[in-house]
Design an enzyme around this catalytic site. Structure first.
Site, PDB file in Angstrom:
ATOM      1  N   MET A  34      75.477  13.323 -85.923  1.00 14.08           N
ATOM      2  CA  MET A  34      74.840  14.623 -85.696  1.00 14.08           C
ATOM      3  C   MET A  34      73.371  14.415 -85.301  1.00 14.08           C
ATOM      4  O   MET A  34      72.564  15.345 -85.359  1.00 14.08           O
ATOM      5  CB  MET A  34      74.946  15.502 -86.934  1.00 14.08           C
ATOM      6  CG  MET A  34      76.404  15.825 -87.280  1.00 14.08           C
ATOM      7  SD  MET A  34      76.632  17.351 -88.211  1.00 14.08           S
ATOM      8  CE  MET A  34      75.720  16.993 -89.701  1.00 14.08           C
ATOM      9  N   HIS A  41      72.639   5.053 -89.106  1.00 16.56           N
ATOM     10  CA  HIS A  41      73.377   5.274 -87.856  1.00 16.56           C
ATOM     11  C   HIS A  41      73.345   4.017 -86.985  1.00 16.56           C
ATOM     12  O   HIS A  41      74.346   3.636 -86.381  1.00 16.56           O
ATOM     13  CB  HIS A  41      72.743   6.417 -87.052  1.00 16.56           C
ATOM     14  CG  HIS A  41      72.781   7.756 -87.723  1.00 16.56           C
ATOM     15  ND1 HIS A  41      71.635   8.414 -88.119  1.00 16.56           N
ATOM     16  CD2 HIS A  41      73.812   8.573 -88.047  1.00 16.56           C
ATOM     17  CE1 HIS A  41      71.958   9.583 -88.654  1.00 16.56           C
ATOM     18  NE2 HIS A  41      73.276   9.709 -88.630  1.00 16.56           N
ATOM     19  N   MET A 188      70.208   6.283 -96.999  1.00 16.32           N
ATOM     20  CA  MET A 188      69.563   6.954 -95.867  1.00 16.32           C
ATOM     21  C   MET A 188      70.386   8.145 -95.433  1.00 16.32           C
ATOM     22  O   MET A 188      71.619   8.095 -95.433  1.00 16.32           O
ATOM     23  CB  MET A 188      69.402   5.983 -94.702  1.00 16.32           C
ATOM     24  CG  MET A 188      68.336   4.961 -94.972  1.00 16.32           C
ATOM     25  SD  MET A 188      67.975   4.040 -93.479  1.00 16.32           S
ATOM     26  CE  MET A 188      66.765   2.907 -94.141  1.00 16.32           C
TER      27      MET A 188
HETATM   28  P1  AMP Z   1      75.717  12.205 -89.659  1.00 16.19           P
HETATM   29  O1  AMP Z   1      74.806  12.130 -88.485  1.00 16.19           O
HETATM   30  O2  AMP Z   1      75.014  12.410 -90.951  1.00 16.19           O
HETATM   31  O3  AMP Z   1      76.881  13.117 -89.438  1.00 16.19           O
HETATM   32  O4  AMP Z   1      76.349  10.747 -89.786  1.00 16.19           O
HETATM   33  C1  AMP Z   1      76.967  10.132 -88.711  1.00 16.19           C
HETATM   34  C2  AMP Z   1      77.620   8.867 -89.181  1.00 16.19           C
HETATM   35  O5  AMP Z   1      76.638   8.002 -89.757  1.00 16.19           O
HETATM   36  C3  AMP Z   1      78.671   9.108 -90.269  1.00 16.19           C
HETATM   37  O6  AMP Z   1      79.769   8.238 -90.063  1.00 16.19           O
HETATM   38  C4  AMP Z   1      77.920   8.763 -91.528  1.00 16.19           C
HETATM   39  O7  AMP Z   1      78.747   8.358 -92.582  1.00 16.19           O
HETATM   40  C5  AMP Z   1      77.049   7.617 -91.047  1.00 16.19           C
HETATM   41  N1  AMP Z   1      75.898   7.435 -91.918  1.00 16.19           N
HETATM   42  C6  AMP Z   1      75.027   8.386 -92.332  1.00 16.19           C
HETATM   43  N2  AMP Z   1      74.127   7.856 -93.180  1.00 16.19           N
HETATM   44  C7  AMP Z   1      74.441   6.531 -93.310  1.00 16.19           C
HETATM   45  C8  AMP Z   1      73.896   5.449 -94.063  1.00 16.19           C
HETATM   46  N3  AMP Z   1      72.842   5.601 -94.863  1.00 16.19           N
HETATM   47  N4  AMP Z   1      74.488   4.242 -93.960  1.00 16.19           N
HETATM   48  C9  AMP Z   1      75.570   4.067 -93.161  1.00 16.19           C
HETATM   49  N5  AMP Z   1      76.131   5.050 -92.428  1.00 16.19           N
HETATM   50  C10 AMP Z   1      75.575   6.270 -92.503  1.00 16.19           C
END
Ligand code: AMP
Length: 280
Positions: A34, A41, A188
């Site tokens: 997102m 990410h 994070m």
């Molecule tokens: P989001 O942008 O929050 O929807 O996350 C996008 C992707 O990044 C999802 O697969 C999340 O699980 C992954 N993600 C978010 N935060 C972390 C993190 N701290 N460590 C590893 N992956 C993450």
């Protein structure tokens, strides 16, 4: 300075760009996000690059996974700096559709998912996983990647997407990547930006509570006791806890033993809701 990655705003353009590469036999990995990209990410992007010849990152703040009153409007949108961050990685393209592209007028399909989607997050955000499943199915069908990488940070989501891919025979291998943390242990998250200075200090309690709980289980303490202490610690530090639960690592039901299970937590400090989890 590295070049900014190519941006695609619609599915047709993205598919046209991928077709010749696919015909050459190149393998493709997708990393859905997102946006408001951070090192978590970027670790997924790195992992994706290890798994396939070509990496596509998607950035879409999906309105279908937010309920009215949640943070859809205020969710950070930082496209220019996201592209800048991705320039240092070997990313073939970034798919940034708008809501009209993903959900045109008359859009009428929704994926309803149960199994690992039941309980935990769903008890507090009942709309969320149907929204996630619908958008991820659309992204996977738009790109048809060989591999898609998701973070263990959103552990229930990872299990939900594995279930979705299996149930729909999607031709994509879903792989998880470990949670990337700040130096003090806080996982994070784009939502960490909402925390003020004091809340940021408080936030570390979540990962500390997870570590303490895991160690206590290793030392043979009962889950009931461990959970009670964790809930008390979170409360004392100013969190309102939605859940602090021990679950089976695959189906997310109640586990027969703690070994190999997962502790999952969601808790709010001020208006900011944080989630995290740990393997026992
Ligand atoms: P989001 O942008 O929050 O929807 O996350 C996008 C992707 O990044 C999802 O697969 C999340 O699980 C992954 N993600 C978010 N935060 C972390 C993190 N701290 N460590 C590893 N992956 C993450």
């Amino acid at each position: 300075m590295s070049n900014l990655p190519q941006v695609y705003r619609n599915v047709d353009d993205l598919r046209s760009a991928l077709l010749p590469l696919r015909q050459e036999g190149k393998t493709i990995a997708l990393v859905p996000t997102m946006g408001a990209l951070h090192a978590g990410h970027l670790s997924l992007v790195k992992k994706a690059k290890e798994q396939a010849d070509i990496v596509i990152v998607s950035i879409f703040v999906n309105p279908k996974q937010f309920a009215p009153g949640e943070d859809f409007e205020s969710y950070p949108r930082t496209e220019a700096s996201d592209l800048q961050k991705l320039a240092d990685y070997d990313v073939m393209g970034v798919f940034i559709p708008n809501a009209r592209e993903m959900y045109p007028n008359g859009f009428a399909t929704s994926i309803q998912i149960e199994g690992p989607a039941l309980g935990l997050e769903t008890d507090h955000r009942p709309h969320m996983f149907n929204g996630v499943a619908t958008v991820v199915a659309k992204l996977l069908l738009a790109v048809l990647p060989d591999v898609a990488v998701f973070g263990e940070k959103d552990y229930q989501q990872l299990r939900v997407i594995k279930q979705l891919a299996k149930d729909l025979h999607l031709p994509t291998r879903i792989i998880g990547a470990p949670t990337v943390r700040e130096v003090d242990g806080l996982a994070m998250s784009s939502r960490n930006e909402y925390l003020d200075k004091d809340q940021r200090k408080t936030a570390v309690t979540i990962s500390q509570a997870l570590n303490i709980a895991r160690d206590a289980l290793h030392n043979g303490e009962s889950w009931i006791e461990v959970q009670k202490k964790a809930l008390a610690t979170l409360k004392l530090s100013g969190f309102t806890t939605d859940y602090f639960e021990l679950r089976h690592a695959k189906h997310l039901g109640h586990p027969e033993t703690a070994k190999g299970a997962r502790i999952l937590v969601a808790a709010k400090v001020g208006d900011t809701r944080l989630i995290d989890n740990i393997e026992v």
